[in-house]
Write a protein that holds these residues in place. Structure first.
Motif, PDB file in Angstrom:
ATOM      1  N   GLY A  17     127.578 -21.232  35.238  1.00 52.02           N
ATOM      2  CA  GLY A  17     126.422 -22.119  35.223  1.00 52.02           C
ATOM      3  C   GLY A  17     126.660 -23.396  34.457  1.00 52.02           C
ATOM      4  O   GLY A  17     127.704 -23.583  33.832  1.00 52.02           O
ATOM      5  N   MET A  18     125.682 -24.290  34.521  1.00 55.09           N
ATOM      6  CA  MET A  18     125.761 -25.549  33.773  1.00 55.09           C
ATOM      7  C   MET A  18     124.365 -26.093  33.544  1.00 55.09           C
ATOM      8  O   MET A  18     123.402 -25.703  34.209  1.00 55.09           O
ATOM      9  CB  MET A  18     126.628 -26.585  34.483  1.00 55.09           C
ATOM     10  CG  MET A  18     126.003 -27.209  35.691  1.00 55.09           C
ATOM     11  SD  MET A  18     126.862 -28.680  36.336  1.00 55.09           S
ATOM     12  CE  MET A  18     128.542 -28.222  36.323  1.00 55.09           C
ATOM     13  N   TYR A  19     124.292 -27.000  32.579  1.00 52.39           N
ATOM     14  CA  TYR A  19     123.063 -27.729  32.293  1.00 52.39           C
ATOM     15  C   TYR A  19     123.393 -29.197  32.460  1.00 52.39           C
ATOM     16  O   TYR A  19     124.409 -29.683  31.946  1.00 52.39           O
ATOM     17  CB  TYR A  19     122.588 -27.444  30.867  1.00 52.39           C
ATOM     18  CG  TYR A  19     121.254 -28.062  30.553  1.00 52.39           C
ATOM     19  CD1 TYR A  19     120.072 -27.427  30.909  1.00 52.39           C
ATOM     20  CD2 TYR A  19     121.174 -29.285  29.905  1.00 52.39           C
ATOM     21  CE1 TYR A  19     118.838 -27.998  30.623  1.00 52.39           C
ATOM     22  CE2 TYR A  19     119.947 -29.861  29.613  1.00 52.39           C
ATOM     23  CZ  TYR A  19     118.787 -29.210  29.978  1.00 52.39           C
ATOM     24  OH  TYR A  19     117.560 -29.777  29.691  1.00 52.39           O
ATOM     25  N   LEU A  20     122.566 -29.923  33.217  1.00 52.67           N
ATOM     26  CA  LEU A  20     122.799 -31.349  33.419  1.00 52.67           C
ATOM     27  C   LEU A  20     121.505 -32.108  33.200  1.00 52.67           C
ATOM     28  O   LEU A  20     120.422 -31.527  33.205  1.00 52.67           O
ATOM     29  CB  LEU A  20     123.371 -31.600  34.817  1.00 52.67           C
ATOM     30  CG  LEU A  20     122.557 -31.123  36.009  1.00 52.67           C
ATOM     31  CD1 LEU A  20     121.689 -32.239  36.549  1.00 52.67           C
ATOM     32  CD2 LEU A  20     123.494 -30.624  37.084  1.00 52.67           C
ATOM     33  N   GLU A  35     127.459 -25.611  44.809  1.00 53.51           N
ATOM     34  CA  GLU A  35     126.025 -25.563  44.994  1.00 53.51           C
ATOM     35  C   GLU A  35     125.492 -24.839  43.765  1.00 53.51           C
ATOM     36  O   GLU A  35     126.156 -23.954  43.221  1.00 53.51           O
ATOM     37  CB  GLU A  35     125.691 -24.768  46.254  1.00 53.51           C
ATOM     38  CG  GLU A  35     124.244 -24.782  46.622  1.00 53.51           C
ATOM     39  CD  GLU A  35     123.994 -24.076  47.943  1.00 53.51           C
ATOM     40  OE1 GLU A  35     122.818 -23.910  48.272  1.00 53.51           O
ATOM     41  OE2 GLU A  35     124.955 -23.683  48.615  1.00 53.51           O
ATOM     42  N   GLY A  36     124.352 -25.244  43.299  1.00 55.17           N
ATOM     43  CA  GLY A  36     123.764 -24.596  42.139  1.00 55.17           C
ATOM     44  C   GLY A  36     122.321 -24.217  42.394  1.00 55.17           C
ATOM     45  O   GLY A  36     121.556 -25.014  42.936  1.00 55.17           O
ATOM     46  N   ARG A  38     122.608 -22.077  38.069  1.00 54.02           N
ATOM     47  CA  ARG A  38     123.533 -20.959  38.241  1.00 54.02           C
ATOM     48  C   ARG A  38     124.436 -21.364  39.402  1.00 54.02           C
ATOM     49  O   ARG A  38     123.947 -21.679  40.489  1.00 54.02           O
ATOM     50  CB  ARG A  38     122.794 -19.681  38.584  1.00 54.02           C
ATOM     51  CG  ARG A  38     123.754 -18.509  38.800  1.00 54.02           C
ATOM     52  CD  ARG A  38     123.004 -17.246  38.794  1.00 54.02           C
ATOM     53  NE  ARG A  38     122.232 -17.225  37.554  1.00 54.02           N
ATOM     54  CZ  ARG A  38     122.034 -16.163  36.807  1.00 54.02           C
ATOM     55  NH1 ARG A  38     122.528 -15.023  37.173  1.00 54.02           N
ATOM     56  NH2 ARG A  38     121.315 -16.217  35.728  1.00 54.02           N
ATOM     57  N   LEU A  39     125.747 -21.412  39.177  1.00 52.76           N
ATOM     58  CA  LEU A  39     126.677 -21.907  40.185  1.00 52.76           C
ATOM     59  C   LEU A  39     126.850 -20.917  41.333  1.00 52.76           C
ATOM     60  O   LEU A  39     126.961 -19.707  41.131  1.00 52.76           O
ATOM     61  CB  LEU A  39     128.028 -22.203  39.554  1.00 52.76           C
ATOM     62  CG  LEU A  39     128.022 -23.282  38.470  1.00 52.76           C
ATOM     63  CD1 LEU A  39     129.427 -23.505  37.937  1.00 52.76           C
ATOM     64  CD2 LEU A  39     127.430 -24.581  38.975  1.00 52.76           C
TER      65      LEU A  39
END
Length: 93
Positions: free
Chosen positions: A34-37, A65-66, A83-84
């Motif tokens: 996952g990531m936070y942008l 895609e997330g 969530r990737l």
């Protein structure tokens, strides 16, 4: 009380990326799952987003895609926790 739900620890990392609709964003942290942008402005985003990150120094492109799991609106910025789904790392060199 807030309960941590991350599967894997995230690393603080600020990299520019481009969403599928051309909107520019910056990562704040990232993990294998996952990531936070953050995006400038108040965006109402739902479901999933596609994004690309050019890692020029490494001659690589990261895309995925997330699925959006959380949105935060504050001070003219929209924070998006993803969530990737199906991440891809490709050589550009």
């Amino acid at each position: 009380m807030f309960v941590e739900q991350r599967i894997e620890p995230r690393e603080p990392l600020q990299l520019p990326l481009r969403l599928g609709d051309g909107v520019e964003a910056v990562t704040r942290d990232i993990s294998p799952s996952g990531m936070y942008l953050e995006i400038r402005g108040d965006h109402l985003i739902g479901g999933t987003v596609f994004f690309e990150m050019d890692l020029a120094e490494a001659h690589m492109r990261f895309s995925a895609e997330g699925r959006i799991v959380r949105l935060e609106h504050r001070d003219g910025v929209t924070g998006v926790a993803l969530r990737l789904i199906a991440p891809r790392l490709e050589s550009t060199g």
